[in-house]
Design an enzyme around this catalytic site. Sequence first.
Site, PDB file in Angstrom:
ATOM      1  N   ASP A   1      33.084  57.001  51.812  1.00 43.59           N
ATOM      2  CA  ASP A   1      32.508  56.552  53.071  1.00 43.59           C
ATOM      3  C   ASP A   1      33.134  55.232  53.517  1.00 43.59           C
ATOM      4  O   ASP A   1      33.364  55.017  54.712  1.00 43.59           O
ATOM      5  CB  ASP A   1      30.997  56.395  52.936  1.00 43.59           C
TER       6      ASP A   1
ATOM      7  N   ASP B   1      34.127  29.026  22.712  1.00 45.90           N
ATOM      8  CA  ASP B   1      33.226  28.101  23.394  1.00 45.90           C
ATOM      9  C   ASP B   1      32.165  28.912  24.134  1.00 45.90           C
ATOM     10  O   ASP B   1      32.051  30.133  23.941  1.00 45.90           O
ATOM     11  CB  ASP B   1      33.995  27.167  24.330  1.00 45.90           C
TER      12      ASP B   1
END
Length: 341
Positions: A198, A312
């Site tokens: 679409d 980290d």
Amino acid sequence: MGLSVQRQSLIRALDTGRSWTRRPPQLISRASSSLARPYIPRRAMLYVPGSNPRMIEKSLDSRADSVCYDLEDSVTPGKKAEARRLVSKLLNGQRRPRGEVMARINAVGTGYEAHDLDEVLRTRHVEAIALPKTNSPDHVEWVVSMIERLSPREKRRGGKSPIRIIGMIESAEAMVRIEEIAGSGRGCLDALLFAAEDYCADVGIARTPSRGELLYPRSKLVTTAKAFGLQAIDLVCVNYKDLDVLRDESEEGRRLGFDGKQAIHPAQVEVIHNAYSPSEADVLKAARVRFSFEHHDRLGKGSYALDGMMIDAPVYKQAIKVLVKAEAAGMEVPRITEENI
């Protein structure tokens, strides 16, 4: 560590991680609240035509994470009422698919949408609504208002099992307004979905086998979804008989950050599930990262190295996401000790 504790760990990382310090507060709140509620896997979201009794019956044995009973594109205008009756009967019955139960209603403005919701929202088993042609936040808000009016109390906002909304992005207008849409729904919106066919028709995009022409809208949808704490569901592979193409599309979607993919045939489900599930090696690595990060955090240490890689907060957050998806997929998460790091 249980799934809920994993989610709490991720929320803490989202709130305290250095890379999030300049993020708008409303986005942090939206992402954190989405992580706090139960995670519903949608690796494969399988459409089932609501007007086809045989396919509805077969859907009960589907292994898809999410089964979406379609009242829209696969149902002709003359069959809409019959499809509502068939789907509502199933959703009120004694049997249901093992995965999430979803209904795709007709788009706002078609004249069918209110009748669709009046039927499906009152049923026992419906857990999510797929909203096609979500061009405006007002469309999402309207569905929320209907949920509040028609659904049992436990399925309303704040209930034990609130109904979730999947916003289907299908037009240029929707893509331009995607941030407004993503921020709507008062917590009911759970995912954004890219409806490629679409969208291409609306924009005038010529499809190619490489899918390069869709990289921008797919990436924009994923980025926006993740910024607002939503899942992102990728396009349909229309070449449903070619499992190699499906596998390539699925793996590409996972690399782009999608959480799952739409399916239009039961044979597509296994390939999609495999592509969107972490490998055993990925799960082991994520478990080691989680354990080692929390171990170093207790010792008051910051970033550190594991297997020659700097670990980290951002790496930790990614590891938590892998583990959440692994548990949702029914994979075993290995127990890690200091000896394993």
